[in-house]
Design an enzyme around this catalytic site. Structure first.
Site, short mmCIF file in Angstrom:
data_model
loop_
_atom_site.label_atom_id
_atom_site.label_comp_id
_atom_site.label_asym_id
_atom_site.label_seq_id
_atom_site.Cartn_x
_atom_site.Cartn_y
_atom_site.Cartn_z
CD GLU A 70 -1.34 -2.43 1.82
OE1 GLU A 70 -2.07 -3.43 1.87
OE2 GLU A 70 -0.16 -2.44 2.22
NE ARG A 272 4.50 -8.38 0.99
CZ ARG A 272 4.26 -7.43 0.09
NH1 ARG A 272 4.96 -7.40 -1.03
NH2 ARG A 272 3.31 -6.54 0.29
CG LEU A 310 13.44 -5.30 3.76
CD1 LEU A 310 13.31 -4.47 5.03
CD2 LEU A 310 12.08 -5.58 3.15
CD GLU A 312 19.62 -5.80 -2.72
OE1 GLU A 312 20.63 -5.34 -3.25
OE2 GLU A 312 19.62 -6.88 -2.09
CG ASN A 337 0.75 -4.89 -8.28
OD1 ASN A 337 0.31 -5.31 -9.33
ND2 ASN A 337 0.80 -3.61 -7.99
CD GLU A 340 5.84 -4.87 -6.65
OE1 GLU A 340 6.54 -5.88 -6.40
OE2 GLU A 340 5.49 -4.07 -5.77
#
Length: 425
Positions: A70, A272, A310, A312, A337, A340
């Site tokens: 978000e 994630r 994170l 990259e 998504n 991306e």
């Protein structure tokens, strides 16, 4: 103009009273969460409404998003507003460490980040007293009663944009109809991501003004070109499958599917939650892997590169022949998504759970830029057939890139809808 605010129902009054009673415990709870890695220990005071930054002079637009996806969806809007309205200060709040780290890297000059206050009366009061936002834009489904009602009472003009309400959430709010109406009446502008959310919000008493899905917006994720060149040299022409935004259990499923291919491509796993890398490493026992956070290099015999860092994703997607989207093979996550990878010209294979992006996946599958498979066996078959056929792989990737390019007009539409809420220049 906003709807006339209905009287505050007893359920929200009771919620405020209960939140006030537990307010003295908030600091203790946050410290316990910090010890478990769930909060930023250096910025806990922000969660209690104590600012760590000064408020800029002049009008201020406040944007709130819960987590990484978000928050990233707001970046094109923020960048456009900074160009169009440099007189506006922009404050972005979010609730997770991962989102804070990403925003620290990618927010433009003039935009500030703070952690959102917990929803207790005292924390909310401190936050609102310091920041005094002129406009508040809430993204997706972050409906904290004390925060929203305090903003409304302070005459902050509120918008709920790119709103997404699941059937489960709608049923939960429907059990408290007066509370739902009071909350939704606080928003002058409500923009739903898709038809189902529009219907649910309308049934709950919200005045939906139109549609907007911020996750259709965005520039290609950034990367370090020198690092990209170095990694390409190490790959020496190997096929690469990037497993993007995986959740626990998916890493092994994807690795096992890729292991059936011959010759075996390199799998780059971008979890994630990179803080779970030690658990992921245990799940990958039996595969030869290198750990990016430990500085381990990709060797010719490396089967999996665990990219437990994170910020990259853009780097690794540019190495991919095809992307396998995580969060889609069970566990009710709802997918991530697919635009991306599409924005860097990489086609997508996903599991069946794409509820969070159902409309985007439906259109992208129809356009030929994405494929949905049902399980690990289906994934292995699709990967094998796609990577063996250069023309098929090229069609998938070109279709994905074309689909992403077609979403460019959404930003102008988003700004046109938001602009009436902004203070006069």
């Amino acid at each position: 103009m906003p709807q006339r605010a209905p009287p505050r129902p007893w359920s929200l009054t009771a919620y405020r009273a209960a939140a006030g009673m537990i307010s003295p415990l908030a600091g203790t709870v946050l410290k316990a969460r910090a010890r478990r890695g769930k909060e930023d220990p250096d910025r806990l005071r922000e969660r209690l409404g104590h600012p760590s930054l000064a408020r800029p002079a002049g009008p201020l637009v406040w944007m709130h998003a819960v987590s990484v996806g978000e928050s990233l969806s707001l970046l094109p809007v923020i960048a456009a507003l900074r160009i169009e309205r440099p007189d506006l200060a922009i404050l972005v709040t979010s609730g997770t460490q991962a989102s804070a780290e990403i925003l620290a890297q990618r927010l433009p000059a003039g935009a500030l980040h703070q952690y959102a206050p917990v929803d207790t009366p005292a924390a909310v009061r401190r936050f609102m007293r310091h920041w005094r936002p002129d406009v508040g834009l809430f993204v997706e489904s972050e409906l904290w009663p004390n925060l929203i009602l305090a903003a409304r009472d302070a005459k902050t003009r509120l918008g709920l944009i790119s709103a997404r309400v699941t059937d489960k959430s709608a049923r939960r709010w429907a059990a408290r109809p007066a509370a739902a109406r009071a909350m939704l009446a606080s928003f002058e502008l409500i923009l739903a991501q898709e038809e189902a959310t529009e219907r649910r919000l309308s049934n709950l008493g919200g005045a939906v003004s139109g549609r907007l899905n911020l996750k259709r917006l965005g520039d290609p994720l950034p990367c370090d070109p020198e690092e990209l060149a170095d990694l390409k040299a190490l790959l020496n022409g190997r096929h690469v499958v990037v497993a993007a935004s995986t959740h626990p259990g998916e890493e092994a499923l994807i690795a096992d599917a890729v292991a059936t291919l011959s010759p075996r491509p390199l799998t780059i796993i971008v979890p994630r939650h990179p803080e779970l890398s030690s658990d992921i490493a245990r799940d990958l026992a039996g595969h030869r892997f290198a750990l990016r956070s430990a500085g381990e290099a990709i060797e010719p015999e490396t089967e999996i590169y665990l990219a437990d860092t994170l910020g990259e994703m853009g780097l690794f997607l540019r190495l991919a022949d095809v992307a396998v989207m995580g969060g889609s093979f069970g566990r009710g996550v709802g997918g991530h998504n697919p635009l991306e990878p599409a924005r860097v010209g990489v086609g997508v294979i996903s599991g069946p759970d794409v509820a969070n992006f159902a409309s985007i996946y439906g259109e992208m599958v129809d356009a030929g830029g994405a494929v949905i498979v049902q399980d690990g066996a289906g994934l292995a078959k699709e990967l094998d057939e796609t990577l063996r056929d250069p023309a098929r792989l090229d069609r998938l990737n070109r279709a994905a890139a074309d689909f992403a390019a077609q979403q460019g007009d959404q930003l102008a539409a988003a700004l046109a809808l938001i602009r009436p809420l902004l203070p006069a220049a």
